[in-house]
Design an enzyme around this catalytic site. Structure first.
Site, PDB file in Angstrom:
ATOM      1  N   LYS A  89      -5.577  -0.225   2.484  1.00 16.14           N
ATOM      2  CA  LYS A  89      -4.496  -0.829   1.720  1.00 16.14           C
ATOM      3  C   LYS A  89      -3.201  -0.800   2.539  1.00 16.14           C
ATOM      4  O   LYS A  89      -2.377  -1.689   2.470  1.00 16.14           O
ATOM      5  CB  LYS A  89      -4.354   0.009   0.447  1.00 16.14           C
ATOM      6  CG  LYS A  89      -3.412  -0.508  -0.583  1.00 16.14           C
ATOM      7  CD  LYS A  89      -3.627   0.268  -1.880  1.00 16.14           C
ATOM      8  CE  LYS A  89      -2.445   0.081  -2.827  1.00 16.14           C
ATOM      9  NZ  LYS A  89      -2.638   0.741  -4.121  1.00 16.14           N
ATOM     10  N   ARG A  90      -3.048   0.249   3.315  1.00 12.15           N
ATOM     11  CA  ARG A  90      -1.818   0.456   4.070  1.00 12.15           C
ATOM     12  C   ARG A  90      -1.769  -0.432   5.320  1.00 12.15           C
ATOM     13  O   ARG A  90      -0.738  -0.971   5.666  1.00 12.15           O
ATOM     14  CB  ARG A  90      -1.735   1.938   4.458  1.00 12.15           C
ATOM     15  CG  ARG A  90      -0.334   2.481   4.608  1.00 12.15           C
ATOM     16  CD  ARG A  90      -0.339   4.006   4.583  1.00 12.15           C
ATOM     17  NE  ARG A  90      -1.513   4.579   5.254  1.00 12.15           N
ATOM     18  CZ  ARG A  90      -1.644   4.716   6.566  1.00 12.15           C
ATOM     19  NH1 ARG A  90      -0.679   4.348   7.366  1.00 12.15           N
ATOM     20  NH2 ARG A  90      -2.742   5.245   7.082  1.00 12.15           N
TER      21      ARG A  90
END
Ligand code: GLU
Length: 554
Positions: A299-300
């Site tokens: 996600k990052r």
């Protein structure tokens, strides 16, 4: 009243129902033999992760293949993670990708089905009823430990190099009496309710995972929390109660839950429920740009982790699904080759064909798959999809298209609906560039003519063509128009003639058509030029041809 009963009344005095009540309220489903009841249980964080979409698809197609039910349940027991509109974002996201929902939350606010409510925060009384029953049977108890006390225990365990956690002799309140509990409650001390685990670290449990095969692990011996101090259940407990009462047959979920499965199996056993079959889906992987190592999509770090990214880029839901199917099932691509026109939903999916280690996300393959999907759409479908995408993500383009929708349909009808349609567009964000020369506002002229022809000759070609150009429906007739201007300019009308005797000519009709193509579109490579010129219209073609001729004559 037994001591256990007294404890149960003391901790949950407001609960007046018994598990039997709910067992009767949610009777078994009437489904054909072999039908699987599956679900996804997202938290309302508003962030639809590609992994959730993937697991959603696998659940959906499992239900479809077996004639079962796919439902959604919202796991909102952790209020800190909830965002406003978070349910809608997730449910609408699933629907946008064509994942049909039979039951549970079908939009941000509506739910349907006989096994609800489908939102955990509305099921608290149900969970507490089962907890009360466990307490009264001596299978659960209150724990008043503070954060500090739990930390202290952990430190001691670490110092002694023993396994940390709330188990065995470390379970401080395991033997708490109702009198003691009553006193602490009267003092206003908060408590959680813990399971009195009967498991042992030395014994092993095995279960047959629907994807990974036989898995063997130590039994759970943690007195883990069932109800938190606000009376809301933990994921573990809610999962057992919900999937029992909703008659889930297969829990297909991310493999980060494998390590918790012994807890879940113990819960099902203690509660006297038949455990569902578990199938743990491996995460989608990516090759790290920097290290080259295979890792989970993050996600990052990765824009592709968010399903929103694919929506913004304008991928058709069907394309992404089609691509994810190639990751999900090792036999999908063979099936696709044999059935090029069937919807992917007709594929007979089998969990056993899923990758055990985690499949690699391949962006180029997604583009290829998408191009194929888009190439099978009609121009009406393309324009409709483009309008809805651009309305949200490309205002300028939306204005161009919506100003004359019929014109847009003609633009996208070129080389479509033919045996071998072109595959120029993978996602709607490719379209503005693809069709820029169809609009005066976005047309960028180019005067870079073929290297083998002089500018003077190119200008002559254009002038001759301007003088004789008549639009033609038929490509051959249109090309005859180009051939006709060749001989007087020293070009071969026929390519074969030219090849047989290249010294005798300055070029051939193919070169002439390239000059015309560049003048009209600003490009060397386009779909069928005859159709393009028909869509642009005679006037605009003459204008562009003339502008190019003038430029070359300077
Ligand atoms: N809320 C859990 C998650 O999002 C659900 C896991 C499950 O499917 O049981 O991972």
């Amino acid at each position: 009243m037994s001591e256990n009963r007294r404890m149960a009344e003391l901790l949950l005095p407001n609960i007046d129902k018994t598990p039997d009540y709910y067992e009767a309220l949610y009777p078994a489903r009437e489904l054909p033999e072999g039908a699987r009841v599956v679900r996804i249980a997202p938290s309302p964080t508003g962030y639809l992760h590609i992994g959730t979409l993937f697991t959603g698809m696998v659940n959906r197609i499992t239900a479809t293949t077996t004639g079962g039910i796919f439902f959604t349940r919202i796991e909102d027991t952790d209020k800190k993670r909830e965002v406003e509109g978070g349910i809608a974002d997730i449910i609408e996201g699933l629907k946008r990708f064509g994942i049909g929902i039979d039951e549970g939350f079908i939009s941000g606010t509506e739910e349907k089905g006989n096994y609800g409510p489908y939102k955990q925060s509305q099921r608290v009384e149900i969970y507490q009823t089962y907890v009360k029953d466990l307490i009264s049977r001596g299978l659960a108890y209150p724990c008043f430990c503070t954060e500090e006390e739990l930390a202290e225990t952990r430190e001691k365990q670490e110092a002694l190099k023993v396994r940390t956690g709330y188990h065995g002799e470390w379970a401080r309140h395991r033997d708490i009496t109702p009198d003691e509990a009553e006193k602490l409650i009267a003092e206003g001390k908060p408590f959680v309710v813990r399971l009195r685990s009967g498991g042992s670290e030395d014994r092993r449990i095995t279960f047959d995972d629907g994807i990974k095969g036989k898995i063997e692990m130590p039994e759970n011996d943690e007195d883990f929390v069932l109800l938190k101090s606000d009376g809301v259940p933990t994921y573990h407990f809610a999962h057992a109660i919900d999937d029992h009462l909703m008659h889930t047959t297969h829990v297909i979920r991310g493999d980060e839950w494998i390590s918790s499965t012994p807890k879940h199996i113990e819960l099902f056993r203690i509660l006297g429920f038949k455990a569902p079959k578990y199938a743990h889906v491996s995460p989608i992987m990516k090759t790290d740009d920097e290290t080259g190592a295979k890792r989970k999509i993050s996600k990052r770090k990765d824009p592709e982790a968010a399903v929103k990214y694919f929506i913004e880029q304008g991928f058709e839901g069907e394309s992404v699904m089609e691509y994810l199917m190639t990751i999900a099932a090792s036999d999908f691509e063979d099936w696709r080759r044999a059935n090029p026109t069937l919807p992917y939903r007709d594929f007979k999916f089998n969990l056993k064909r899923m990758s055990v280690s985690g499949a690699l996300f391949d962006g180029n393959k997604l583009l290829d798959v998408s191009k194929r999907v888009v190439s099978t759409m009609s121009s009406e479908q393309v324009v409709e999809a483009l309008l809805s995408w651009s309305r949200e993500y490309n205002e300028e383009f939306y204005k161009l298209l919506s100003a004359d929708v019929d014109y847009a349909k003609r633009v996208f009808a070129i080389d479509r609906d033919v045996p071998k349609p072109r595959k120029d567009i993978a996602k709607w964000s490719d379209a503005p560039e693809y069709c820029s020369y169809f609009f005066d506002e976005t047309f960028t002229p180019s005067y870079e003519m073929p290297e083998n022809l002089s500018d003077e000759l190119c200008a002559k070609i254009l002038r001759a063509y301007i003088a004789s150009y008549e639009p033609q429906e038929d490509r051959n007739e249109w090309f005859s128009g180009i051939k006709a201007i060749c001989p007087p300019l020293g070009l071969a009308a026929d390519t074969k003639e030219y090849k047989a005797n290249p010294e005798a000519y300055l070029g051939h009709s193919g070169d002439a058509s390239t000059v015309i193509r560049i003048a009209v579109t600003g490009r060397r490579n386009t779909p069928d030029l005859c159709s393009i010129m028909n869509v642009l219209g005679k006037e605009r073609c003459i204008e562009r041809l003339t502008a190019a001729a003038e430029h070359l004559e300077k």
